[in-house]
Design a protein around this motif. Structure first.
Motif, PDB file in Angstrom:
ATOM      1  N   TYR A 358       0.806  -1.219   0.000  1.00  0.00           N
ATOM      2  CA  TYR A 358       0.000   0.000   0.000  1.00  0.00           C
ATOM      3  C   TYR A 358       0.848   1.284   0.000  1.00  0.00           C
ATOM      4  CZ  TYR A 358      -3.535  -3.460   0.976  1.00  0.00           C
ATOM      5  OH  TYR A 358      -4.342  -4.554   0.892  1.00  0.00           O
ATOM      6  N   ILE A 384      -1.048   4.720   1.466  1.00  0.00           N
ATOM      7  CA  ILE A 384      -2.377   5.299   1.245  1.00  0.00           C
ATOM      8  C   ILE A 384      -3.151   5.546   2.552  1.00  0.00           C
ATOM      9  CG2 ILE A 384      -2.628   4.328  -1.075  1.00  0.00           C
ATOM     10  CD1 ILE A 384      -4.395   2.132   0.156  1.00  0.00           C
ATOM     11  N   ILE A 394     -10.225  -3.954   9.948  1.00  0.00           N
ATOM     12  CA  ILE A 394      -9.156  -4.638   9.189  1.00  0.00           C
ATOM     13  C   ILE A 394      -8.582  -5.834   9.939  1.00  0.00           C
ATOM     14  CG2 ILE A 394      -8.435  -2.693   7.741  1.00  0.00           C
ATOM     15  CD1 ILE A 394      -6.243  -2.152   9.834  1.00  0.00           C
ATOM     16  N   HIS A 399     -11.589  -9.197   5.904  1.00  0.00           N
ATOM     17  CA  HIS A 399     -12.010  -7.815   5.684  1.00  0.00           C
ATOM     18  C   HIS A 399     -10.947  -7.042   4.922  1.00  0.00           C
ATOM     19  CE1 HIS A 399     -14.565  -4.379   6.470  1.00  0.00           C
ATOM     20  NE2 HIS A 399     -13.418  -3.715   6.340  1.00  0.00           N
ATOM     21  N   GLN A 400     -11.377  -6.502   3.770  1.00  0.00           N
ATOM     22  CA  GLN A 400     -10.472  -5.644   3.003  1.00  0.00           C
ATOM     23  C   GLN A 400     -11.166  -4.303   2.854  1.00  0.00           C
ATOM     24  OE1 GLN A 400     -10.013  -8.408  -0.334  1.00  0.00           O
ATOM     25  NE2 GLN A 400      -7.881  -8.633   0.300  1.00  0.00           N
ATOM     26  N   VAL A 401     -10.403  -3.231   3.100  1.00  0.00           N
ATOM     27  CA  VAL A 401     -11.031  -1.914   3.159  1.00  0.00           C
ATOM     28  C   VAL A 401     -11.672  -1.536   1.838  1.00  0.00           C
ATOM     29  CG1 VAL A 401     -10.591   0.531   3.473  1.00  0.00           C
ATOM     30  CG2 VAL A 401      -9.503  -1.146   4.976  1.00  0.00           C
ATOM     31  N   ASN A 402     -10.892  -1.561   0.796  1.00  0.00           N
ATOM     32  CA  ASN A 402     -11.434  -1.261  -0.512  1.00  0.00           C
ATOM     33  C   ASN A 402     -11.194  -2.508  -1.351  1.00  0.00           C
ATOM     34  OD1 ASN A 402     -11.851  -0.536  -3.154  1.00  0.00           O
ATOM     35  ND2 ASN A 402     -11.077   1.544  -2.873  1.00  0.00           N
ATOM     36  N   ALA A 406      -7.894  -3.692  -3.123  1.00  0.00           N
ATOM     37  CA  ALA A 406      -7.151  -4.787  -2.513  1.00  0.00           C
ATOM     38  C   ALA A 406      -6.951  -5.928  -3.488  1.00  0.00           C
ATOM     39  CB  ALA A 406      -7.908  -5.287  -1.289  1.00  0.00           C
ATOM     40  N   GLY A 411      -4.742 -10.084  -2.221  1.00  0.00           N
ATOM     41  CA  GLY A 411      -4.703 -10.374  -0.783  1.00  0.00           C
ATOM     42  C   GLY A 411      -5.927 -11.175  -0.401  1.00  0.00           C
ATOM     43  N   THR A 412      -5.867 -11.754   0.788  1.00  0.00           N
ATOM     44  CA  THR A 412      -6.994 -12.596   1.233  1.00  0.00           C
ATOM     45  C   THR A 412      -7.800 -11.926   2.334  1.00  0.00           C
ATOM     46  OG1 THR A 412      -5.486 -13.581   2.805  1.00  0.00           O
ATOM     47  CG2 THR A 412      -5.849 -14.773   0.751  1.00  0.00           C
ATOM     48  N   LEU A 414      -6.663 -12.015   5.328  1.00  0.00           N
ATOM     49  CA  LEU A 414      -6.371 -12.849   6.502  1.00  0.00           C
ATOM     50  C   LEU A 414      -5.088 -12.430   7.211  1.00  0.00           C
ATOM     51  CD1 LEU A 414      -7.271 -16.457   5.301  1.00  0.00           C
ATOM     52  CD2 LEU A 414      -8.429 -15.090   7.013  1.00  0.00           C
ATOM     53  N   GLY A 415      -4.270 -11.629   6.510  1.00  0.00           N
ATOM     54  CA  GLY A 415      -2.951 -11.270   7.045  1.00  0.00           C
ATOM     55  C   GLY A 415      -3.027 -10.628   8.425  1.00  0.00           C
ATOM     56  N   PRO A 417      -5.681 -10.425  10.697  1.00  0.00           N
ATOM     57  CA  PRO A 417      -6.223 -11.273  11.772  1.00  0.00           C
ATOM     58  C   PRO A 417      -5.192 -12.289  12.265  1.00  0.00           C
ATOM     59  CG  PRO A 417      -7.789 -11.107   9.977  1.00  0.00           C
ATOM     60  CD  PRO A 417      -6.558 -10.400   9.535  1.00  0.00           C
ATOM     61  N   THR A 440       0.568   4.770   7.446  1.00  0.00           N
ATOM     62  CA  THR A 440       0.023   3.882   8.478  1.00  0.00           C
ATOM     63  C   THR A 440       1.157   3.412   9.377  1.00  0.00           C
ATOM     64  OG1 THR A 440      -1.568   3.105   6.851  1.00  0.00           O
ATOM     65  CG2 THR A 440      -1.311   1.744   8.804  1.00  0.00           C
TER      66      THR A 440
HETATM   67  P1  ADP Z   1      -4.738  -8.335   2.688  1.00  0.00           P
HETATM   68  O1  ADP Z   1      -4.328  -9.717   2.371  1.00  0.00           O
HETATM   69  O2  ADP Z   1      -5.908  -7.847   1.903  1.00  0.00           O
HETATM   70  O3  ADP Z   1      -3.616  -7.369   2.760  1.00  0.00           O
HETATM   71  P2  ADP Z   1      -4.795  -7.913   5.510  1.00  0.00           P
HETATM   72  O4  ADP Z   1      -5.562  -8.568   6.579  1.00  0.00           O
HETATM   73  O5  ADP Z   1      -3.326  -8.021   5.587  1.00  0.00           O
HETATM   74  O6  ADP Z   1      -5.367  -8.456   4.157  1.00  0.00           O
HETATM   75  O7  ADP Z   1      -5.207  -6.395   5.484  1.00  0.00           O
HETATM   76  C1  ADP Z   1      -6.582  -6.055   5.523  1.00  0.00           C
HETATM   77  C2  ADP Z   1      -6.799  -4.702   4.889  1.00  0.00           C
HETATM   78  O8  ADP Z   1      -6.178  -3.699   5.680  1.00  0.00           O
HETATM   79  C3  ADP Z   1      -6.173  -4.555   3.550  1.00  0.00           C
HETATM   80  O9  ADP Z   1      -7.038  -5.051   2.531  1.00  0.00           O
HETATM   81  C4  ADP Z   1      -5.979  -3.084   3.446  1.00  0.00           C
HETATM   82  O10 ADP Z   1      -7.161  -2.460   3.012  1.00  0.00           O
HETATM   83  C5  ADP Z   1      -5.723  -2.636   4.854  1.00  0.00           C
HETATM   84  N1  ADP Z   1      -4.284  -2.460   5.132  1.00  0.00           N
HETATM   85  C6  ADP Z   1      -3.452  -3.307   5.785  1.00  0.00           C
HETATM   86  N2  ADP Z   1      -2.216  -2.774   5.904  1.00  0.00           N
HETATM   87  C7  ADP Z   1      -2.259  -1.567   5.310  1.00  0.00           C
HETATM   88  C8  ADP Z   1      -1.307  -0.522   5.118  1.00  0.00           C
HETATM   89  N3  ADP Z   1      -0.033  -0.618   5.520  1.00  0.00           N
HETATM   90  N4  ADP Z   1      -1.694   0.603   4.471  1.00  0.00           N
HETATM   91  C9  ADP Z   1      -2.981   0.712   4.063  1.00  0.00           C
HETATM   92  N5  ADP Z   1      -3.929  -0.217   4.212  1.00  0.00           N
HETATM   93  C10 ADP Z   1      -3.589  -1.354   4.842  1.00  0.00           C
END
Ligand code: ADP
Length: 482
Positions: A358, A384, A394, A399-402, A406, A411-412, A414-415, A417, A440
């Motif tokens: 990101y 971002i 998150i 759960h993915q924010v956008n 994403a 991504g899944t 799951l990272g 959690p 962030t």
């Molecule tokens: P993913 O596999 O989608 O990265 P994560 O559980 O690791 O799943 O993260 C969940 C969501 O958190 C991401 O989809 C993203 O929207 C947000 N996110 C995680 N880390 C960052 C970051 N460093 N900057 C911006 N958004 C982040």
């Protein structure tokens, strides 16, 4: 409320007093009849008294027994007023104790009828005494009556007064006891009702517990099934995937003969996709293990520096083509931590990997701050950012924010959690601080190991061999930028 109770007790008293007085009268009448004369015209009244005492006593007693206590008492007192008057008209002579018999009747009437009844009996007894004596002497003699009846009348009045006060006191005591008794009964009824309710609640709770138990068993069965399924699937997928990744790599390296640039490019993509798929599979497997409660850590005392550097090495290759600086903000003295180093490294790689995903330009920093009994590890980027309303979401599974954004970055969900679970399993905590468009920071707080090296760099005597070795490898590093 208490009146019927004292009335009830009076009726109980009548049941005893009426037969006793009747029996005494019968005996006295019979004895007097026998003793007075053999001639019936001289002793008839004694036989009549004995007979009436028997018949009247029995009748009064039956009335009392038949729930008509007041009628029984009235009849009994009236009967004895008549009997004493009969005795006066037949047996009285100056100085006779017969008028005093009314005194006994006064006491009985206030006992079995009401406290005030003694006074009525007393009033009637005066009239009857006058009539009785007048008949006996054969004419009205006021002076004689005054002389003969003044003393018994006065004494009988005092008896009526004493009987009244005693009966009142008795009634008061009975009323208080009755009130207490009623309150006790009410309390007992309330307790019974409460117990019944409690029994009902207990029964409901038992039923709910049974249902809960059944649901829990069902859930455990389902969870085990899911874990088994996940384990099988990931095993089945991992073996061929490893083959694909490795064979693509060998082919790209020309292991089976030369490949042109186009082929090498495709093989490289196959390998990268394979690695990604393997990472996703590992995440799914970890999540399945976490949910099944089978996630185990292999704790050891390690120097944090090695773990941080391993994680940073993993990220370095990913930012080569981006204008992103890799910042190390390390302490002079490295703390020791009691952790599963593979798992802690996995958590850091997750966070650093996200930072890379990101952040298009700027920096990614890894800061380590020992703070007494804890150590803070901060993974910070200038990417971002995350909107405040998503800071908690998150950390939830999938759960993915956008989502579109994403998905583009692959991504899944799951990272985080998994990372949170890993950190919490170590007795630590993770939080996020972020601003959209400005970057962030994920902050991990871990307990530092009790036997960290002393400030002068000497290991404390109880340090393990692993810790000593790790400490020896620690370079004291200032913040560095790659
Ligand atoms: P993913 O596999 O989608 O990265 P994560 O559980 O690791 O799943 O993260 C969940 C969501 O958190 C991401 O989809 C993203 O929207 C947000 N996110 C995680 N880390 C960052 C970051 N460093 N900057 C911006 N958004 C982040």
């Amino acid at each position: 409320m208490s009146e019927p109770y004292s009335q009830e007790l009076r009726s109980d008293t009548s049941e005893i007093v009426i037969p006793v007085i009747s029996a005494l009268t019968i005996v006295a009448g019979l004895l007097a009849g026998v003793a007075s004369s053999v001639r019936i015209q001289d002793s008839w009244h004694f036989w009549v008294i004995a007979l009436l005492a028997f018949g009247g006593g029995l009748f009064s007693w039956r009335l009392v027994k038949g729930e008509r206590a007041r009628a029984g008492a009235t009849f009994f007192v009236s009967l004895y007023l008549f009997l004493i008057t009969l005795l006066l008209t037949t047996e009285w002579q100056p100085g006779s104790p017969i008028p005093y018999f009314f005194g006994v009747l006064i006491i009985i009437s206030s006992m079995i009828y009401s406290p005030r009844a003694g006074f009525y009996t007393w009033g009637i007894s005066i009239i009857l005494s006058v009539i009785g004596v007048t008949i006996r002497v054969g004419g009205f003699d006021f002076l004689l009556l005054l002389r003969q009846l003044a003393a018994p009348t006065t004494i009988n009045f005092l008896v009526a007064l004493a009987a009244y006060l005693t009966a009142l006191e008795w009634e008061y005591a009975v009323e208080s006891i009755s009130g207490l008794h009623i309150r006790v009964q009410q309390r007992r009824d309330e307790l019974f009702a409460a117990k019944k309710e409690l029994d009902l609640i207990n029964a409901k709770q038992r039923f709910t517990n049974q249902q809960l138990d059944a649901a829990r068993q069902e859930a455990i069965k389902e969870r085990d099934l899911r874990t088994r399924f996940m384990n099988n699937v990931s095993h089945e997928l991992r073996t061929p995937l490893n083959g694909i990744v490795n064979f693509a790599h060998i082919l790209a390296q020309g292991g089976q003969g030369p490949v042109n640039d186009g082929q090498a490019d495709y093989l490289d993509r196959i390998e990268k996709s394979g690695w990604h798929l393997l990472a996703v599979l590992n995440d799914l497997l970890d999540m399945a293990q976490i949910e099944a409660g089978e996630f185990k850590l292999h704790m050891e005392l390690v120097n944090l520096h090695n773990i941080c550097e391993d994680a940073m090495r993993g990220i370095r290759g990913l930012i080569l083509n981006k204008p992103v600086e890799l910042v190390r903000d390390y302490p002079d003295e490295w703390p020791f931590v009691n952790v599963d180093k593979m798992r802690l490294k996995q958590a850091l790689i997750n966070l650093l990997g996200n930072a890379e995903k990101y952040t298009e330009a700027g920096y990614i920093a890894l800061r380590v701050k020992p703070e007494g009994e804890t150590v803070r590890i901060i993974v910070e980027d200038s990417g971002i950012g995350i909107a405040p309303e998503d800071h908690e979401k998150i950390f939830r599974e999938f759960h993915q924010v956008n989502e579109q954004d994403a998905r583009r970055r692959i991504g899944t969900g799951l990272g985080l959690p998994i990372t949170r679970h890993l950190v919490e399993k170590h007795g630590g905590a993770i939080s996020v601080s972020s601003e959209v468009g400005r970057g962030t920071a994920f902050i991990i707080t871990l307990p530092a190991a009790a036997n960290s090296p002393s400030p002068n760099g000497q290991a404390k005597p109880n340090m393990t061999a692993v810790a000593k070795e790790a400490e020896a490898n620690v370079p004291a590093q200032p913040a560095a930028v790659e």
